[in-house]
Design a protein around this motif. Structure first.
Motif, PDB file in Angstrom:
ATOM      1  N   ARG A   1      73.605  53.498  46.212  1.00  0.00           N
ATOM      2  CA  ARG A   1      73.417  52.298  47.036  1.00  0.00           C
ATOM      3  C   ARG A   1      73.476  51.017  46.213  1.00  0.00           C
ATOM      4  O   ARG A   1      73.649  49.935  46.749  1.00  0.00           O
ATOM      5  CB  ARG A   1      72.097  52.402  47.820  1.00  0.00           C
ATOM      6  CG  ARG A   1      72.210  53.408  48.959  1.00  0.00           C
ATOM      7  CD  ARG A   1      70.910  53.579  49.720  1.00  0.00           C
ATOM      8  NE  ARG A   1      71.110  54.431  50.891  1.00  0.00           N
ATOM      9  CZ  ARG A   1      70.136  54.979  51.600  1.00  0.00           C
ATOM     10  NH1 ARG A   1      68.876  54.760  51.267  1.00  0.00           N
ATOM     11  NH2 ARG A   1      70.402  55.733  52.640  1.00  0.00           N
ATOM     12  N   HIS A   2      73.309  51.163  44.894  1.00  0.00           N
ATOM     13  CA  HIS A   2      73.422  49.990  44.021  1.00  0.00           C
ATOM     14  C   HIS A   2      74.742  50.004  43.247  1.00  0.00           C
ATOM     15  O   HIS A   2      74.876  49.302  42.245  1.00  0.00           O
ATOM     16  CB  HIS A   2      72.196  49.904  43.103  1.00  0.00           C
ATOM     17  CG  HIS A   2      70.971  49.459  43.844  1.00  0.00           C
ATOM     18  ND1 HIS A   2      70.548  48.155  43.897  1.00  0.00           N
ATOM     19  CD2 HIS A   2      70.132  50.163  44.656  1.00  0.00           C
ATOM     20  CE1 HIS A   2      69.478  48.067  44.674  1.00  0.00           C
ATOM     21  NE2 HIS A   2      69.209  49.273  45.143  1.00  0.00           N
ATOM     22  N   ASN A   3      75.662  50.803  43.757  1.00  0.00           N
ATOM     23  CA  ASN A   3      77.028  50.868  43.199  1.00  0.00           C
ATOM     24  C   ASN A   3      77.084  51.199  41.705  1.00  0.00           C
ATOM     25  O   ASN A   3      77.927  50.689  40.981  1.00  0.00           O
ATOM     26  CB  ASN A   3      77.771  49.540  43.441  1.00  0.00           C
ATOM     27  CG  ASN A   3      77.888  49.256  44.913  1.00  0.00           C
ATOM     28  OD1 ASN A   3      78.214  50.150  45.708  1.00  0.00           O
ATOM     29  ND2 ASN A   3      77.597  48.032  45.308  1.00  0.00           N
TER      30      ASN A   3
ATOM     31  N   ASN B   1      59.289  55.979  49.387  1.00  0.00           N
ATOM     32  CA  ASN B   1      58.671  54.832  50.064  1.00  0.00           C
ATOM     33  C   ASN B   1      59.658  53.840  50.663  1.00  0.00           C
ATOM     34  O   ASN B   1      59.341  53.159  51.622  1.00  0.00           O
ATOM     35  CB  ASN B   1      57.757  54.087  49.088  1.00  0.00           C
ATOM     36  CG  ASN B   1      56.529  54.900  48.745  1.00  0.00           C
ATOM     37  OD1 ASN B   1      55.706  55.185  49.601  1.00  0.00           O
ATOM     38  ND2 ASN B   1      56.431  55.334  47.499  1.00  0.00           N
ATOM     39  N   PHE B   2      60.849  53.737  50.059  1.00  0.00           N
ATOM     40  CA  PHE B   2      61.792  52.711  50.518  1.00  0.00           C
ATOM     41  C   PHE B   2      63.204  53.243  50.759  1.00  0.00           C
ATOM     42  O   PHE B   2      63.796  52.981  51.794  1.00  0.00           O
ATOM     43  CB  PHE B   2      61.868  51.560  49.488  1.00  0.00           C
ATOM     44  CG  PHE B   2      60.552  50.904  49.211  1.00  0.00           C
ATOM     45  CD1 PHE B   2      59.980  50.036  50.135  1.00  0.00           C
ATOM     46  CD2 PHE B   2      59.856  51.160  48.029  1.00  0.00           C
ATOM     47  CE1 PHE B   2      58.754  49.428  49.879  1.00  0.00           C
ATOM     48  CE2 PHE B   2      58.635  50.561  47.765  1.00  0.00           C
ATOM     49  CZ  PHE B   2      58.082  49.689  48.695  1.00  0.00           C
ATOM     50  N   CYS B   3      63.727  53.982  49.789  1.00  0.00           N
ATOM     51  CA  CYS B   3      65.146  54.350  49.872  1.00  0.00           C
ATOM     52  C   CYS B   3      65.299  55.680  50.629  1.00  0.00           C
ATOM     53  O   CYS B   3      65.848  56.654  50.133  1.00  0.00           O
ATOM     54  CB  CYS B   3      65.766  54.424  48.480  1.00  0.00           C
ATOM     55  SG  CYS B   3      67.507  53.976  48.499  1.00  0.00           S
ATOM     56  N   THR B   4      64.805  55.660  51.842  1.00  0.00           N
ATOM     57  CA  THR B   4      64.856  56.836  52.706  1.00  0.00           C
ATOM     58  C   THR B   4      66.269  56.937  53.308  1.00  0.00           C
ATOM     59  O   THR B   4      67.123  56.103  53.014  1.00  0.00           O
ATOM     60  CB  THR B   4      63.789  56.687  53.804  1.00  0.00           C
ATOM     61  OG1 THR B   4      63.816  55.337  54.267  1.00  0.00           O
ATOM     62  CG2 THR B   4      62.405  56.956  53.270  1.00  0.00           C
TER      63      THR B   4
ATOM     64  N   GLN C   1      64.802  51.200  53.659  1.00  0.00           N
ATOM     65  CA  GLN C   1      63.832  50.152  54.038  1.00  0.00           C
ATOM     66  C   GLN C   1      63.881  49.094  52.934  1.00  0.00           C
ATOM     67  O   GLN C   1      62.967  48.991  52.125  1.00  0.00           O
ATOM     68  CB  GLN C   1      62.418  50.754  54.114  1.00  0.00           C
ATOM     69  CG  GLN C   1      62.293  52.087  54.792  1.00  0.00           C
ATOM     70  CD  GLN C   1      62.473  51.988  56.290  1.00  0.00           C
ATOM     71  OE1 GLN C   1      61.996  51.047  56.925  1.00  0.00           O
ATOM     72  NE2 GLN C   1      63.203  52.923  56.872  1.00  0.00           N
ATOM     73  N   CYS C   2      64.952  48.331  52.900  1.00  0.00           N
ATOM     74  CA  CYS C   2      65.150  47.406  51.784  1.00  0.00           C
ATOM     75  C   CYS C   2      64.125  46.273  51.766  1.00  0.00           C
ATOM     76  O   CYS C   2      63.733  45.809  50.686  1.00  0.00           O
ATOM     77  CB  CYS C   2      66.568  46.838  51.797  1.00  0.00           C
ATOM     78  SG  CYS C   2      67.808  48.113  51.524  1.00  0.00           S
ATOM     79  N   ASP C   3      63.675  45.876  52.957  1.00  0.00           N
ATOM     80  CA  ASP C   3      62.658  44.801  52.980  1.00  0.00           C
ATOM     81  C   ASP C   3      61.389  45.340  52.341  1.00  0.00           C
ATOM     82  O   ASP C   3      60.849  46.342  52.776  1.00  0.00           O
ATOM     83  CB  ASP C   3      62.341  44.383  54.429  1.00  0.00           C
ATOM     84  CG  ASP C   3      63.448  43.509  54.987  1.00  0.00           C
ATOM     85  OD1 ASP C   3      64.248  43.005  54.183  1.00  0.00           O
ATOM     86  OD2 ASP C   3      63.525  43.386  56.221  1.00  0.00           O
ATOM     87  N   GLY C   4      60.948  44.672  51.311  1.00  0.00           N
ATOM     88  CA  GLY C   4      59.731  45.113  50.642  1.00  0.00           C
ATOM     89  C   GLY C   4      60.017  46.007  49.444  1.00  0.00           C
ATOM     90  O   GLY C   4      59.137  46.266  48.640  1.00  0.00           O
ATOM     91  N   CYS C   5      61.223  46.532  49.335  1.00  0.00           N
ATOM     92  CA  CYS C   5      61.553  47.381  48.188  1.00  0.00           C
ATOM     93  C   CYS C   5      61.660  46.517  46.925  1.00  0.00           C
ATOM     94  O   CYS C   5      62.290  45.453  46.960  1.00  0.00           O
ATOM     95  CB  CYS C   5      62.882  48.111  48.431  1.00  0.00           C
ATOM     96  SG  CYS C   5      63.402  49.085  46.981  1.00  0.00           S
ATOM     97  N   PRO C   6      61.054  46.964  45.831  1.00  0.00           N
ATOM     98  CA  PRO C   6      61.117  46.156  44.614  1.00  0.00           C
ATOM     99  C   PRO C   6      62.546  45.936  44.098  1.00  0.00           C
ATOM    100  O   PRO C   6      62.797  44.987  43.361  1.00  0.00           O
ATOM    101  CB  PRO C   6      60.285  46.953  43.595  1.00  0.00           C
ATOM    102  CG  PRO C   6      60.038  48.269  44.207  1.00  0.00           C
ATOM    103  CD  PRO C   6      60.194  48.148  45.674  1.00  0.00           C
TER     104      PRO C   6
HETATM  105  S1  SF4 Z   1      65.704  50.657  49.725  1.00  0.00           S
HETATM  106 FE1  SF4 Z   1      65.516  49.734  47.695  1.00  0.00          FE
HETATM  107  S2  SF4 Z   1      66.599  51.127  46.352  1.00  0.00           S
HETATM  108 FE2  SF4 Z   1      67.271  51.602  48.415  1.00  0.00          FE
HETATM  109  S3  SF4 Z   1      69.110  50.396  48.737  1.00  0.00           S
HETATM  110 FE3  SF4 Z   1      67.377  49.211  49.523  1.00  0.00          FE
HETATM  111  S4  SF4 Z   1      66.798  47.897  47.807  1.00  0.00           S
HETATM  112 FE4  SF4 Z   1      68.039  49.548  46.971  1.00  0.00          FE
END
Ligand code: SF4
Length: 212
Positions: free
Chosen positions: A156-158, A197-200, A204-209
């Motif tokens: 997801r971050h290429n 917690n986030f990269c399900t 859930q990018c909002d709030g993801c560090p």
């Molecule tokens: S949830 Fe976090 S790790 Fe996953 S794509 Fe979004 S910003 Fe990147």
């Protein structure tokens, strides 16, 4: 940004967010190994109770598992799912350590990282992720553990292609980061936490560090 800078900055961001995750939670290297097999295809919370049950039955040792009958072990580990397959896998591992090292994990872990990895991969039911978890978290060997979350976050971050293999992803980390056990230990745990917690499946990018 170069790969090593990028991987290090991901680490720093996640580390600042989650802090020290003290993974793997276990009282002994053998407990890590059994946990690594039990956690295949199941959530960690299902493994925790099984570990407690094995401890109460005084079976959490190579000798304990060697002596216990298959059906008793199967019953004890039932709640971890796929318990018949996992019983066979645990017993195969025990057979391996007795055949090769007389049941002594210290002797096993004294072996060179890559030759031990090759041997572990020949044990039925031990794949790359399980072998590397055993090597890193039970054996304190500097090897990077790759899992579904690692792949998803990097994709997801290429930073990798969609068809990148386990080996390619592992090499990416190992070619660009210092071979440090504490770093590899914490980095894998950070990626798992980010994934949970986030990269399900639906991110859930909002709030993801890692959200910029
Ligand atoms: S949830 Fe976090 S790790 Fe996953 S794509 Fe979004 S910003 Fe990147």
């Amino acid at each position: 940004m170069q790969q090593n800078d990028c991987l290090l900055s991901i680490y720093e961001i996640l580390n600042a967010h989650f802090g020290n995750l003290r993974w793997w939670p276990a009282d002994s290297p053998f407990e890590v190994i059994i946990g690594a097999i039990l956690t295949q295809n199941t959530a960690w919370r299902n493994v925790e109770n099984v570990i407690i049950r094995l401890k109460k039955a005084d079976l959490l040792s190579p000798e304990g598992i060697r002596k216990v009958e298959d059906h008793v072990l199967a019953n004890l580990i039932k709640s971890s799912g796929y318990y018949l397959i996992k019983t066979k896998r645990i017993k195969s591992f025990i057979h391996f350590i007795y055949e090769e090292y007389g049941g002594d994990l210290d002797i096993m872990f004294a072996e060179d990282l890559w030759s031990l990895r090759e041997k572990l991969l020949k044990v039925k039911g031990i794949g790359e992720e399980t072998a590397d978890s055993i090597l890193l978290y039970a054996g304190n060997k500097p090897i990077f553990v790759v899992d579904t979350y690692t792949k998803r976050i990097l994709m997801r971050h290429n930073l990798i292609h969609t068809d990148a293999t386990y080996k390619e992803i592992q090499r990416l980390f190992m070619n660009h980061l210092p071979h440090s056990v504490p770093l590899f230990n914490q980095y894998h745990a950070l990626l798992v936490n980010t994934g949970k917690n986030f990269c399900t499946v639906i991110p859930q990018c909002d709030g993801c560090p890692l959200h910029t």
